[in-house]
Design an enzyme around this catalytic site. Structure first.
Site, PDB file in Angstrom:
ATOM      1  N   GLY A   1     -20.428   6.465   6.262  1.00  0.00           N
ATOM      2  CA  GLY A   1     -19.481   6.794   4.922  1.00  0.00           C
ATOM      3  C   GLY A   1     -20.611   6.139   3.849  1.00  0.00           C
ATOM      4  CB  VAL A   2     -22.876   7.062   1.828  1.00  0.00           C
ATOM      5  CG1 VAL A   2     -23.732   6.161   2.280  1.00  0.00           C
ATOM      6  CG2 VAL A   2     -23.431   8.456   2.278  1.00  0.00           C
ATOM      7  N   GLY A   3     -19.503   7.280   0.628  1.00  0.00           N
ATOM      8  CA  GLY A   3     -18.544   7.671  -0.554  1.00  0.00           C
ATOM      9  C   GLY A   3     -18.448   6.704  -1.860  1.00  0.00           C
ATOM     10  CG  HIS A   4     -15.502   6.663  -4.708  1.00  0.00           C
ATOM     11  ND1 HIS A   4     -14.743   7.732  -4.288  1.00  0.00           N
ATOM     12  CD2 HIS A   4     -15.727   7.000  -6.052  1.00  0.00           C
ATOM     13  CE1 HIS A   4     -14.338   8.586  -5.086  1.00  0.00           C
ATOM     14  NE2 HIS A   4     -14.830   8.339  -6.143  1.00  0.00           N
ATOM     15  CB  VAL A   5     -16.981   1.226  -1.119  1.00  0.00           C
ATOM     16  CG1 VAL A   5     -17.763   0.079  -0.738  1.00  0.00           C
ATOM     17  CG2 VAL A   5     -15.862   1.435  -1.559  1.00  0.00           C
TER      18      VAL A   5
ATOM     19  CE  LYS B   1      -4.710   0.761   0.766  1.00  0.00           C
ATOM     20  NZ  LYS B   1      -5.579   0.087   0.349  1.00  0.00           N
TER      21      LYS B   1
HETATM   22  P1  NAD Z   1     -14.220   7.609  -0.197  1.00  0.00           P
HETATM   23  O1  NAD Z   1     -13.348   8.606   0.211  1.00  0.00           O
HETATM   24  O2  NAD Z   1     -14.991   7.741  -1.490  1.00  0.00           O
HETATM   25  O3  NAD Z   1     -15.608   7.549   0.860  1.00  0.00           O
HETATM   26  C1  NAD Z   1     -15.661   7.773   2.168  1.00  0.00           C
HETATM   27  C2  NAD Z   1     -16.834   8.318   2.836  1.00  0.00           C
HETATM   28  O4  NAD Z   1     -16.548   8.559   4.142  1.00  0.00           O
HETATM   29  C3  NAD Z   1     -16.702  10.042   2.291  1.00  0.00           C
HETATM   30  O5  NAD Z   1     -18.181  10.195   1.642  1.00  0.00           O
HETATM   31  C4  NAD Z   1     -16.308  10.739   3.541  1.00  0.00           C
HETATM   32  O6  NAD Z   1     -16.980  11.885   3.577  1.00  0.00           O
HETATM   33  C5  NAD Z   1     -16.856   9.802   4.647  1.00  0.00           C
HETATM   34  N1  NAD Z   1     -16.428   9.938   6.058  1.00  0.00           N
HETATM   35  C6  NAD Z   1     -15.210  10.212   6.406  1.00  0.00           C
HETATM   36  N2  NAD Z   1     -15.072  10.144   7.703  1.00  0.00           N
HETATM   37  C7  NAD Z   1     -16.284   9.990   8.050  1.00  0.00           C
HETATM   38  C8  NAD Z   1     -16.753   9.983   9.386  1.00  0.00           C
HETATM   39  N3  NAD Z   1     -16.149  10.183  10.515  1.00  0.00           N
HETATM   40  N4  NAD Z   1     -18.174   9.666   9.609  1.00  0.00           N
HETATM   41  C9  NAD Z   1     -19.004   9.451   8.339  1.00  0.00           C
HETATM   42  N5  NAD Z   1     -18.310   9.546   7.247  1.00  0.00           N
HETATM   43  C10 NAD Z   1     -17.063   9.710   7.121  1.00  0.00           C
HETATM   44  O7  NAD Z   1     -13.715   6.234  -0.064  1.00  0.00           O
HETATM   45  P2  NAD Z   1     -14.056   4.715  -0.664  1.00  0.00           P
HETATM   46  O8  NAD Z   1     -13.423   4.458  -1.906  1.00  0.00           O
HETATM   47  O9  NAD Z   1     -15.749   4.471  -0.545  1.00  0.00           O
HETATM   48  O10 NAD Z   1     -13.404   3.891   0.507  1.00  0.00           O
HETATM   49  C11 NAD Z   1     -14.412   3.658   2.118  1.00  0.00           C
HETATM   50  C12 NAD Z   1     -13.382   2.729   2.713  1.00  0.00           C
HETATM   51  O11 NAD Z   1     -13.496   1.413   1.900  1.00  0.00           O
HETATM   52  C13 NAD Z   1     -11.863   3.167   2.983  1.00  0.00           C
HETATM   53  O12 NAD Z   1     -11.653   2.581   4.372  1.00  0.00           O
HETATM   54  C14 NAD Z   1     -11.214   2.498   1.928  1.00  0.00           C
HETATM   55  O13 NAD Z   1      -9.891   2.093   2.524  1.00  0.00           O
HETATM   56  C15 NAD Z   1     -12.015   1.000   1.916  1.00  0.00           C
HETATM   57  N6  NAD Z   1     -12.060   0.386   0.469  1.00  0.00           N
HETATM   58  C16 NAD Z   1     -12.302   0.822  -0.329  1.00  0.00           C
HETATM   59  C17 NAD Z   1     -12.144  -0.001  -1.646  1.00  0.00           C
HETATM   60  C18 NAD Z   1     -12.515   0.627  -2.813  1.00  0.00           C
HETATM   61  O14 NAD Z   1     -12.663   0.034  -3.899  1.00  0.00           O
HETATM   62  N7  NAD Z   1     -12.659   2.035  -2.997  1.00  0.00           N
HETATM   63  C19 NAD Z   1     -11.702  -1.168  -1.623  1.00  0.00           C
HETATM   64  C20 NAD Z   1     -11.324  -1.898  -0.261  1.00  0.00           C
HETATM   65  C21 NAD Z   1     -11.635  -1.273   0.771  1.00  0.00           C
END
Ligand code: NAD
Length: 359
Positions: A185-189, A85
């Protein structure tokens, strides 16, 4: 007086890391770290996290924990890949990304000659990946220069499969109709997961510090909003941490009001060994993070390894059976985390990147 802390080598040794590499790019000021935990099963694919860290120690801690998780994730998913990573240390929270910064990161990644293959993580999108790809072939997840695209829909699908296995284990059937899922957390995933869960008939409770993301979940998937301080304690069937790691510790376990914890975030548990035992003791089914969130890795690593589209879909589907098998083994193990680690470590020791069904 300065607090005594473990040296870099002590931290690496404790977690079993091969390499920890620092880079400073004079032109752009980029400060980045690559941690390669293991290449025992093959070259290592792992995301680049772009984040503001309060201290270098925090960045090192994050990259060491995340890279070790990638070793387990690849092994448990039956991929002939290692674990690594990288993190980019942003100078301040609002520091905007630039092509020059991404290219500098790409040049750093290139120095590993393919032992490390970068991809998206929090703070890095497909555009950033494509900028990196101008400088190195060892990057996945772009749309133009690199390939694979955004892995998050695949990660969400894998978590969805993991949740189905958890529901069965908890004796709640495999059906999401009428079930309530709380997402931190409702970002990408998180958004992709909301879509799948909403489509399957689940009710959603969401919390996010980003109002735009929150509004999308409400408008598109009829989600109810909880305060960010309350979401982990929401009454629900499944609690899905999908933001950052370390959100559940021994104290928090006492406050959970759910029979299942299963989410996308890496390192959900603050102290995985202890906290997973606390969850088991509390009668809460835990879908181990590195098992259920492997869909994105499977997609990008699978493409990198030359798998066909059908093979990629099958491999993602396997997250259901893998989670199920681990949950069954949990009965005779300290926790579901311990059961998953045991299988992953056995594979690594045997040098096998095989499917879970073969063991
Ligand atoms: P992202 O940055 O798109 O989404 C994260 C979301 O969490 C954002 O909307 C952010 O505003 C929100 N957030 C941050 N702090 C917060 C809090 N204290 N309370 C509530 N919401 C909060 O990231 P992602 O790509 O969706 O990934 C999310 C998690 O999943 C991360 O831990 C990442 O390492 C893990 N992950 C992601 C992937 C992937 O394919 N993107 C794969 C495996 C693991």
């Amino acid at each position: 007086m300065m607090q005594e802390k473990d040296s870099m080598f002590e931290q690496m040794t404790a977690r079993g890391h091969d390499r920890l590499c620092f880079h400073h790019d004079k032109e752009t000021g980029l400060r980045a770290i690559v941690a390669i935990h293991s290449t025992a099963l093959g070259n290592a694919l792992g995301g680049t996290r772009r984040w503001y860290y309060e201290s270098e120690d925090d960045a090192v801690y994050d990259v060491l924990r995340l890279s070790k998780g990638m070793t387990y994730k690849a092994a448990i998913s039956g991929l002939p890949m290692g674990g690594a990573k990288s993190v980019i240390m942003m100078p301040h929270r609002e520091f905007g990304r630039t092509e020059a910064e991404a290219r500098a990161m790409g040049r750093f990644v290139d120095t590993f000659n393919g032992a490390y293959i970068a991809a998206e993580d929090v703070g890095v999108d497909t555009q950033f990946i494509d900028w990196m790809a101008h400088e190195t072939n060892h990057v996945m997840g772009g749309e133009t220069v690199s390939r694979g695209g955004d892995p998050s829909p695949w990660t969400a699908l894998g978590v969805f499969h993991g949740m189905r296995a958890c529901l069965l284990q908890a004796g709640l059937g495999e059906d999401f109709v009428g079930k309530t899922v709380a997402l931190q957390g409702v970002g990408h995933v998180g958004q992709n997961l909301c879509k799948l869960l909403h489509g399957a008939g689940a009710k959603l409770i969401v919390a996010d510090i980003n109002k735009t993301n929150l509004d999308t979940a409400v408008d598109e998937f009829g989600a109810t909003v909880a305060h960010v301080d309350d979401i982990l304690k929401a009454e629900c069937d499944i609690l899905a941490p999908c933001a950052l790691g370390g959100v559940i510790d021994g104290n928090m376990v006492e406050h959970l009001r759910c029979p299942i914890v299963c989410g996308a975030a890496n390192n959900i548990l603050d102290d995985p060994e202890e906290d997973a035992v606390a969850l088991k003791t509390a009668g809460i089914v835990y879908g181990t993070d590195f098992v259920v969130n492997a869909g994105g890795l499977i997609h990008l690593a699978g493409m990198h390894l030359g798998m066909t589209d059908d093979e990629l879909v099958c491999k993602n589907d396997e997250i259901f059976t893998t989670t199920q098998q681990i949950l069954e083994l949990t009965e005779h193990s300290a926790s579901s985390y311990a059961a998953a680690v045991e299988i992953a470590e056995q594979r690594i020791a045997n040098g096998q990147g095989l499917s879970v069904h073969a063991s």
